[in-house]
Write a protein that holds these residues in place. Structure first.
Motif: not given
Length: 102
Positions: A73, A75, A100
């Motif tokens: 998750e 960023e 990512n």
């Protein structure tokens, strides 16, 4: 996560990519070490997952930063926040090209 359940392991490719992105952007030498751990929290009122970044450099205090996110998750803005918390002065678009690898 309950005891006895299988925990999801973070993607090793993602971890390597995050560490290398930080190393390259910060221009760290080979004697600097970036650590990254994704931890499950079993305590009440604790987010289920926490990712902890560490920076070890010779002759400097260890730096640490915690995010209540999984490695998948994370960023570009998170990476910028980490670097600024560690005292690096980077432009706001330093990680603009970050993607990512989930």
């Amino acid at each position: 996560m309950l005891i006895g359940q299988t925990s999801r392991k973070p993607n090793l490719k993602t971890i390597r990519h995050l560490k290398q992105t930080l190393r390259d952007t910060l221009g760290l030498t080979d004697d600097a070490t970036i650590t990254l751990s994704e931890l499950a929290c079993l305590e009440e009122d604790c987010p289920p997952v926490e990712t902890v970044f560490g920076l070890l450099q010779p002759d400097a205090a260890q730096l640490q930063y915690k995010l209540h996110k999984t490695t998948a998750e994370i960023e570009a803005d998170d990476l910028l926040d980490i670097c600024k918390a560690w005292g690096f002065d980077l432009p706001d678009d330093a990680f603009a090209s970050f993607v990512n690898h989930r």
